[in-house]
Structure formats: structure tokens, C-alpha cells
Design a protein around this motif. Structure first.
Motif, mmCIF file in Angstrom:
data_model
loop_
_atom_site.group_PDB
_atom_site.id
_atom_site.type_symbol
_atom_site.label_atom_id
_atom_site.label_comp_id
_atom_site.label_asym_id
_atom_site.label_seq_id
_atom_site.Cartn_x
_atom_site.Cartn_y
_atom_site.Cartn_z
ATOM 1 N N ILE A 5 0.717 -1.297 -0.141
ATOM 2 C CA ILE A 5 -0.342 -0.044 -0.352
ATOM 3 C C ILE A 5 0.478 1.253 -0.222
ATOM 4 O O ILE A 5 1.575 1.357 0.965
ATOM 5 N N ALA A 6 0.693 2.640 -1.008
ATOM 6 C CA ALA A 6 1.376 3.384 -0.914
ATOM 7 C C ALA A 6 0.662 4.389 -1.459
ATOM 8 O O ALA A 6 -0.401 3.992 -2.143
ATOM 9 N N PHE A 7 0.743 5.246 -0.465
ATOM 10 C CA PHE A 7 0.240 6.973 -0.930
ATOM 11 C C PHE A 7 1.067 7.548 -0.310
ATOM 12 O O PHE A 7 1.154 8.115 0.083
ATOM 13 N N TRP A 8 0.203 9.046 -0.929
ATOM 14 C CA TRP A 8 0.711 10.192 -0.638
ATOM 15 C C TRP A 8 -0.353 11.279 0.039
ATOM 16 O O TRP A 8 -2.023 11.535 -0.467
ATOM 17 N N ASP A 9 -0.054 12.453 1.055
ATOM 18 C CA ASP A 9 -0.912 12.853 1.547
ATOM 19 C C ASP A 9 -0.744 14.977 0.200
ATOM 20 O O ASP A 9 0.280 15.100 0.519
ATOM 21 N N VAL A 10 -1.453 14.773 -0.179
ATOM 22 C CA VAL A 10 -1.851 15.693 -2.013
ATOM 23 C C VAL A 10 -3.197 16.778 -1.437
ATOM 24 O O VAL A 10 -3.596 16.784 -0.678
ATOM 25 N N ASP A 11 -2.920 18.146 -1.755
ATOM 26 C CA ASP A 11 -3.990 18.580 -2.299
ATOM 27 C C ASP A 11 -5.263 18.639 -3.302
ATOM 28 O O ASP A 11 -6.072 18.421 -3.034
ATOM 29 N N VAL A 38 -8.461 7.147 -3.571
ATOM 30 C CA VAL A 38 -8.457 8.123 -3.349
ATOM 31 C C VAL A 38 -9.180 8.607 -2.235
ATOM 32 O O VAL A 38 -10.325 7.700 -2.175
ATOM 33 N N ASP A 39 -9.109 9.602 -1.137
ATOM 34 C CA ASP A 39 -9.194 9.437 0.061
ATOM 35 C C ASP A 39 -9.996 11.296 -0.052
ATOM 36 O O ASP A 39 -8.546 11.927 0.260
ATOM 37 N N ARG A 40 -10.139 11.969 -0.619
ATOM 38 C CA ARG A 40 -11.047 13.322 -1.194
ATOM 39 C C ARG A 40 -10.639 14.001 0.086
ATOM 40 O O ARG A 40 -10.331 14.936 0.620
ATOM 41 N N GLU A 41 -12.268 13.423 1.646
ATOM 42 C CA GLU A 41 -11.523 14.620 2.420
ATOM 43 C C GLU A 41 -10.025 14.686 3.144
ATOM 44 O O GLU A 41 -10.433 15.553 3.882
ATOM 45 N N ARG A 42 -10.038 13.666 3.235
ATOM 46 C CA ARG A 42 -7.917 13.934 3.727
ATOM 47 C C ARG A 42 -6.829 14.171 2.537
ATOM 48 O O ARG A 42 -5.919 14.286 3.240
ATOM 49 N N GLY A 43 -7.150 14.210 1.897
ATOM 50 C CA GLY A 43 -5.861 14.176 0.328
ATOM 51 C C GLY A 43 -4.817 13.467 0.077
ATOM 52 O O GLY A 43 -4.271 13.161 0.183
ATOM 53 N N ASN A 62 7.762 4.994 -12.114
ATOM 54 C CA ASN A 62 6.321 5.492 -11.273
ATOM 55 C C ASN A 62 5.556 6.450 -10.869
ATOM 56 O O ASN A 62 6.676 7.764 -10.947
ATOM 57 N N ARG A 63 4.807 6.707 -11.727
ATOM 58 C CA ARG A 63 4.849 8.143 -12.522
ATOM 59 C C ARG A 63 3.951 9.225 -11.809
ATOM 60 O O ARG A 63 4.294 10.122 -11.595
ATOM 61 N N ALA A 64 3.821 8.269 -10.343
ATOM 62 C CA ALA A 64 2.709 9.116 -9.116
ATOM 63 C C ALA A 64 3.833 10.473 -8.545
ATOM 64 O O ALA A 64 3.464 11.071 -8.266
ATOM 65 N N ALA A 72 6.365 8.392 -2.147
ATOM 66 C CA ALA A 72 5.458 7.960 -1.498
ATOM 67 C C ALA A 72 5.349 8.411 0.330
ATOM 68 O O ALA A 72 6.215 8.238 0.457
ATOM 69 N N ASP A 73 4.660 9.104 0.984
ATOM 70 C CA ASP A 73 4.751 9.725 2.316
ATOM 71 C C ASP A 73 4.674 8.628 3.121
ATOM 72 O O ASP A 73 4.779 8.386 3.727
ATOM 73 N N HIS A 74 3.577 7.339 2.310
ATOM 74 C CA HIS A 74 3.179 5.969 2.966
ATOM 75 C C HIS A 74 3.608 5.120 2.461
ATOM 76 O O HIS A 74 2.911 5.226 0.953
ATOM 77 N N ARG A 75 3.913 3.758 3.220
ATOM 78 C CA ARG A 75 4.598 3.021 2.026
ATOM 79 C C ARG A 75 4.136 1.634 3.064
ATOM 80 O O ARG A 75 5.215 1.802 4.464
#
Length: 85
Positions: A5-11, A38-43, A62-64, A72-75
């Protein structure tokens, strides 16, 4: 099985969602499933990848990370304990 699981904190998660590269991930050895999340509420925006075994050393770019400008901020990586039929 392994799950990554990999995700970023983004605007602007919607801009990233539109830029998701899917074709490059088709046919990667051992990749059983890749889901974009995607978690729109938490970005938060990222992906969940389910592997038959260890993740291969060679993966598509890694295009993202390229779009966002950082890894990624979290992996997180987990062993899958049980697979339901």
C-alpha cells in the motif's frame, strides 16, 4: 501473497486520478491486482498492489512520484494471511 500500500498526502487528488497510468502495469510478473485509491476528505491518493510473491526488482516508472515530485509519503507491506474464495 504480499500486499503493498503506497499513498501520498496531496492537495489535488482529482488531478492525480486523471493521470493514473494503467497500461504500464499490465503483465507485470506476479502482480495479481492493482487498485488506485483516493480519500478526497483527507487528501490521500495512491495504490494497493497484490503480489503472488515478492515484488519484482524491476517495475514500470513510478508516474505518481514523478508527477508529485517525491516518493510516497506512506508505504506499507503486509503478508496476506488468508485469501477468501
Amino acid at each position: 501473497m504480499i500486499v503493498d500500500i503506497a499513498f501520498w498526502d496531496v492537495d489535488d487528488v482529482d488531478a492525480l486520478h486523471a493521470a493514473t497510468a494503467v497500461e504500464e502495469w499490465r503483465g507485470i510478473d506476479g502482480l495479481r491486482l492493482k487498485l488506485w485509491i483516493v480519500d478526497r476528505e483527507r487528501g490521500r491518493w495512491g495504490a494497493i498492489m497484490l503480489w503472488d510473491g515478492e515484488r519484482p526488482a524491476s517495475l514500470p516508472p513510478n508516474r505518481a512520484a514523478e508527477l508529485i515530485g517525491r516518493p510516497a509519503d506512506h508505504r506499507l507491506t503486509f503478508d496476506v494471511a488468508e485469501v477468501a474464495p
